[in-house]
Design an enzyme around this catalytic site. Structure first.
Site, short mmCIF file in Angstrom:
data_model
loop_
_atom_site.label_atom_id
_atom_site.label_comp_id
_atom_site.label_asym_id
_atom_site.label_seq_id
_atom_site.Cartn_x
_atom_site.Cartn_y
_atom_site.Cartn_z
N HIS A 39 -1.46 -6.94 3.47
CA HIS A 39 -1.28 -5.49 3.44
C HIS A 39 -1.49 -4.88 4.82
O HIS A 39 -0.73 -4.01 5.25
CB HIS A 39 -2.23 -4.86 2.42
CG HIS A 39 -1.67 -4.83 1.04
ND1 HIS A 39 -1.67 -5.94 0.23
CD2 HIS A 39 -1.05 -3.86 0.33
CE1 HIS A 39 -1.09 -5.63 -0.92
NE2 HIS A 39 -0.70 -4.37 -0.89
N LYS A 104 -7.43 -5.87 -10.21
CA LYS A 104 -8.51 -5.54 -11.15
C LYS A 104 -9.39 -4.48 -10.51
O LYS A 104 -9.50 -4.41 -9.29
CB LYS A 104 -9.33 -6.78 -11.49
CG LYS A 104 -10.12 -7.32 -10.31
CD LYS A 104 -11.07 -8.40 -10.73
CE LYS A 104 -11.83 -8.98 -9.57
NZ LYS A 104 -13.07 -8.26 -9.22
#
Lengths: 190, 280
Positions: A39, A104
């Site tokens: 990222h 999550k």
């Protein structure tokens, strides 16, 4: 719980608009992987005005760093990592048409707002169920940045990969709503 | 009588601990998850717990890590004072065991430089805590500690006036803040007293107690029960999706502290409650 919804990638804006929090979804087709290092690199490229090595338009990105595959296996254990570390970057990919994220844990307000704006949903896979989730991964190959090892961008082919919708395009949050339903303390603690 | 142990015996024993901790969830945790499933009121929660139990079975059967985060390798080593270690450094032998175990077990190497984030490549260095104890044995306990739950841990220096209630309030508040992030259901390890580092170490050690085993101190047992009830009442549930089973257990260790202090360590363990030991 309702029956699972089967979806095949790439996803359209219409596909994700139909989803609501708590929906169980079985994902099929190609998904991309990327976590912290990938990222960071993607956003640095965008900042320099460069084109990403992979198109994220209509795609779903899975925040995962699998264990090494044993000889003959497609992949090792491959469960989700904590998503909030990707919060600073997520909206940049949504601007390019990203339709889904799998991880999550809770997302920040800015990410939830970007999901509403751009038409993207956040799914959770069961954290710590990496051996079970690996069974739904049928192919794995490196698409970009092999130097990042487990953090490289992989192309996964998944079959009935089980996820739950945590944040939908309307700004709802299963982590908030699910908890409210079972919270016995609202009046006594805080 | 002094007993001699060659450090070469330590290496394969440590490698095996790393692998079995990651492949085979301990029976106490499996039983605790099953009990949680029986009492869970949320249908989503039941489905999540079932997947977690299925996952543990698949990991054991397929010899695969139960979680892709195969953890920091943490060791508690009890060195009998009548043990003489020969053949080199015990610390080096433990690290060699980690190197071999993480390679042979196809475990993820997750240790890196804090600034450059460059991976050390073999999951070393391990974090090793030593205790010298009576006897002529060497007991090595390995915990594979995942990053997600460790990130939810904290040490806080409470005031003595905060007392028991202040401590409960702090932990319940922390639990409410962490929500889904530590991969619930979790085990809450608590260290009360000592000082800054002792509280943290006690909290980590507390996690090692088998689930379902009662605290031998009745006052602490009652406190554990109260914190368990209050954190589960938050409704966070398995994976934070709502339900009753947020914590499988609350484990406390206590130590006397300075008259000015009330240190509290809270170490969070995810449901992949991985630890194994060996006695040499």
């Amino acid at each position: 719980m309702s029956e699972p919804i089967r979806l095949t990638t790439p996803l359209s804006r219409k596909d994700v608009e139909a989803l609501k929090i708590g929906d169980q979804v079985l994902l099929n087709g190609v998904i991309l992987t990327g976590r912290d290092a990938a990222h960071k690199r993607m956003v640095e490229m965008l900042d320099r005005g460069e084109k990403l090595p992979v198109s994220v338009d209509g795609q779903v990105i899975y925040y995962v760093g699998p264990t090494p595959a044993k000889p003959g296996a497609v992949i090792g254990s491959a469960g989700p990592t904590t998503s909030n570390r990707m919060d600073a970057y997520a909206h940049r990919l949504m601007e390019l048409g990203l339709r889904g994220m799998i991880g999550k844990g809770s997302r920040g307000r800015n990410v939830i707002e970007a999901m509403q704006k751009h038409g993207c949903v956040y799914f959770a896979a069961i954290g710590g169920a990496g051996a079970l989730l690996a069974r739904s991964i049928k192919e794995s190959s490196v698409l970009a940045w092999p130097d990042l090892g487990t953090e490289a961008i992989h192309r996964l082919v998944v079959q009935d990969f089980p996820v739950v919708v945590i944040n939908d395009v309307r700004g709802n949050d299963l982590y908030q709503e699910g908890r409210k339903e079972f919270d016995l303390t609202a009046k006594t603690i805080v | 009588m002094v007993r001699t142990i060659h450090v070469d015996e330590v290496v394969p024993a440590v490698a095996e601990l790393c692998i079995s901790a990651n492949y085979d969830l301990n029976e106490d945790t499996i039983q605790s998850l099953k009990q949680g499933m029986e009492h869970e009121e949320s249908s989503t929660g039941v489905a999540v717990l079932r997947q977690i139990l299925d996952n543990a079975a698949i990991a054991t059967e397929e010899r695969l890590p139960m979680c892709q985060d195969t953890g920091t390798a943490v060791f508690f080593v009890e060195v009998g004072q009548d043990v003489h270690l020969e053949g080199g450094s015990l610390y080096d032998a433990i690290n060699e065991g980690v190197r071999q175990g993480y390679k042979e077990g196809y475990l993820r190497k997750s240790i890196c430089d804090p600034f450059t984030r460059k991976n050390t490549g073999d999951n070393t260095p391990a974090i090793v805590h030593y205790d010298v104890v009576p006897g002529d044995r060497l007991k090595i306990t390995m915990a594979a500690k995942g990053g997600g739950s460790e990130n939810m841990s904290s040490v806080v220096m409470l005031k003595p006036s905060d007392g028991r209630q202040g401590l409960i309030n702090y932990i319940v508040k922390r639990a409410a803040e962490m929500g889904p992030n530590p991969c619930p259901p979790i085990v809450i390890g608590i260290g009360i007293g000592g000082n800054f580092e002792k509280a943290a170490l006690l909290a980590k050690k507390a996690i090692l107690r088998p689930l379902g085993e009662k605290n031998p101190d009745p006052e602490l047992a009652a406190l554990e029960e109260e914190i368990l009830k209050k954190t589960n009442a938050l409704g966070i549930g398995p994976q934070g999706m709502g339900g009753r089973t947020f914590a499988l257990g609350v484990h406390i260790l206590k130590h006397p502290c300075h008259i000015a202090s009330m240190p509290l360590g809270v170490n969070i363990q995810c449901h992949a409650n991985r630890h194994k030991d060996v006695v040499l």
